[in-house]
Design a protein around this motif. Structure first.
Motif, short mmCIF file in Angstrom:
data_model
loop_
_atom_site.label_atom_id
_atom_site.label_comp_id
_atom_site.label_asym_id
_atom_site.label_seq_id
_atom_site.Cartn_x
_atom_site.Cartn_y
_atom_site.Cartn_z
N ARG A 1 19.22 17.35 28.30
CA ARG A 1 18.57 17.37 27.03
C ARG A 1 17.12 16.72 27.70
O ARG A 1 17.29 15.81 28.42
CB ARG A 1 18.76 16.36 25.98
N GLN B 1 14.58 14.14 23.07
CA GLN B 1 15.86 14.11 22.32
C GLN B 1 16.78 12.79 22.56
O GLN B 1 17.45 12.35 21.80
CB GLN B 1 16.53 15.34 22.66
N GLU C 1 17.89 10.60 19.76
CA GLU C 1 19.45 10.80 19.22
C GLU C 1 20.45 9.89 20.24
O GLU C 1 21.57 10.00 19.70
CB GLU C 1 19.90 12.23 19.47
N GLU D 1 22.00 19.47 23.14
CA GLU D 1 21.85 18.87 21.84
C GLU D 1 22.95 19.58 20.90
O GLU D 1 23.49 18.89 20.34
CB GLU D 1 20.44 18.83 20.96
N ASP D 2 22.85 20.92 21.07
CA ASP D 2 23.67 21.62 20.05
C ASP D 2 24.64 22.64 20.63
O ASP D 2 25.38 23.41 20.04
CB ASP D 2 22.95 22.46 18.88
N GLY E 1 29.11 22.79 20.74
CA GLY E 1 28.50 21.90 19.88
C GLY E 1 27.66 20.96 20.30
O GLY E 1 26.73 20.12 19.78
N TYR F 1 25.94 17.51 22.23
CA TYR F 1 26.03 15.94 21.98
C TYR F 1 26.23 15.90 20.49
O TYR F 1 26.68 14.87 19.95
CB TYR F 1 24.58 15.46 22.34
N ARG F 2 25.59 16.54 19.58
CA ARG F 2 25.73 16.52 18.23
C ARG F 2 27.20 16.40 17.79
O ARG F 2 27.58 15.62 16.77
CB ARG F 2 24.92 17.54 17.36
N ALA F 3 28.05 17.43 18.17
CA ALA F 3 29.24 17.48 18.04
C ALA F 3 30.14 16.37 18.50
O ALA F 3 31.23 16.00 17.96
CB ALA F 3 30.07 18.95 18.60
N TRP F 4 29.71 15.99 19.65
CA TRP F 4 30.53 14.90 20.14
C TRP F 4 30.62 13.48 19.31
O TRP F 4 31.16 12.92 19.03
CB TRP F 4 29.87 14.47 21.69
N ARG F 5 29.23 13.51 19.03
CA ARG F 5 29.00 12.34 18.00
C ARG F 5 29.62 12.33 16.74
O ARG F 5 30.12 11.57 16.15
CB ARG F 5 27.39 12.05 17.84
N ASP F 6 29.69 13.71 16.21
CA ASP F 6 30.17 14.01 14.79
C ASP F 6 31.68 13.55 15.13
O ASP F 6 32.45 13.41 13.79
CB ASP F 6 29.79 15.40 14.27
#
Length: 324
Positions: free
Chosen positions: A219, A223, A227, A268-269, A293, A295-300
């Motif tokens: 990233r 970002q 994030e 990121e996605d 997914g 980093y966003r999926a990792w965090r979610d």
């Protein structure tokens, strides 16, 4: 009378000629040049290629004392053949007589053919084009140094007229052979064994392949600042990724000295990371993949962002050196 003979001394009366035979007037040089131009024009039309309903041709001719005028005569002869769509290039070769350069003369049935031909000619003969002069009646002169001195020049001119004759591309219709980004992503991902965030996390804790395993964050800095990130991941932005991991590259990281590295890429996605992982595979790093997914999926998924990644060094790297 039957059986009579003609005396050898008898006079033969001359038959009067009903008209006077007059010698033809001497031909002028201009008339000869006009005839030669007509013959060249007709020959070019007869030998032309037909591409997409457009007749194209190239003729290399020796320099004359009046190149521009002579080339215009050839163009006029071509136009008198009543062609619907055409593009022809006539080039003067050999040492110029009344100028410092040779000429490439284009004549056509449409302005867009001329425009394309000029652009392609200037790119084909980089450093040799000294000027472009548009002419009326859909024609154009291009001054080119040393045209015809090598076999490349005629081949290049044929390439110019052939490509210039291609149908114009509708800017609202995808060109043939092109793919949309969703299709590209689908094709790329078919070559990858992508990991869910939980799978990537477990593999980083206990690598499954017998080679160094690295998590790589591609990233951009803004970002990562906004994030957050994963402690222990290598940060290699997308625009430098291939150069940093190609073992052949002089700019490679010190860890990138073998082709069996397990490189897990995330963005990121999860979209650009797929393209990045596939690009690494094209370099020969066949164990490269990405996280579905990103980093966003990792965090979610509630996975920790500060984990002890048990990645090992390449056995070919020197002890005590940094990873980068």
């Amino acid at each position: 009378m039957p059986g009579s003979t003609v005396s050898p001394t008898a006079k033969i009366n001359a038959v009067p000629v009903p008209f006077d035979l007059k010698p033809l007037p001497p031909r002028t040089l201009a008339a000869v040049r006009d005839q030669v131009a007509q013959e060249i024009g007709v020959r070019m039309v007869n030998k032309a290629e037909l591409l997409h309903d457009v007749k194209v041709g190239v003729m290399m001719t020796f320099s004359k004392s009046d190149d521009p005028g002579f080339l215009k005569q050839i163009a006029q002869a071509i136009k008198e053949c009543c062609l619907k769509d055409f593009l022809f290039a006539i080039a003067t070769t050999g040492p110029p007589i009344d100028s410092d350069v040779n000429f490439v003369f284009f004549c056509s049935s449409a302005e867009h053919y001329i425009q394309r031909a000029v652009l392609l000619t200037t790119s084909k003969f980089i450093g040799r084009v000294l000027g472009v002069q548009n002419e009326p009646a859909l024609s154009c002169f291009i001054s080119v140094k040393d045209i015809g001195y090598t076999s490349y020049d005629e081949i290049a001119l044929w390439d110019v007229v052939r490509k210039s004759a291609l149908p114009p591309i509708d800017p609202l219709i995808p060109p043939p052979g092109s793919r949309g980004i969703e299709k590209i992503l689908s094709d790329v991902r078919a070559q990858l064994q992508r990991l869910k965030p939980t799978e990537a996390y477990e593999e980083l804790r206990e690598p499954e392949v017998g080679a160094p395993t690295f998590l790589v964050d591609i990233r951009p800095a803004d970002q990562r600042d906004e994030e957050g990130g994963i402690t222990g991941a290598l940060v290699v932005e997308r625009n430098a990724l291939e150069w940093k991991f190609d073992p052949r590259s002089h700019s490679r990281l010190k860890i990138a000295d073998r082709y069996d590295l397990r490189i897990i890429v995330f963005c990121e996605d999860g979209d650009s990371s797929s393209l990045a992982a596939y690009s690494l595979q094209q370099l020969g790093l066949l164990n490269a993949t990405d996280i579905i997914g990103g980093y966003r999926a990792w965090r979610d998924a509630g996975l920790p962002v500060d984990i002890p990644i048990r990645s090992t060094r390449s056995v070919l790297s020197l002890p005590g050196e940094s990873l980068v």
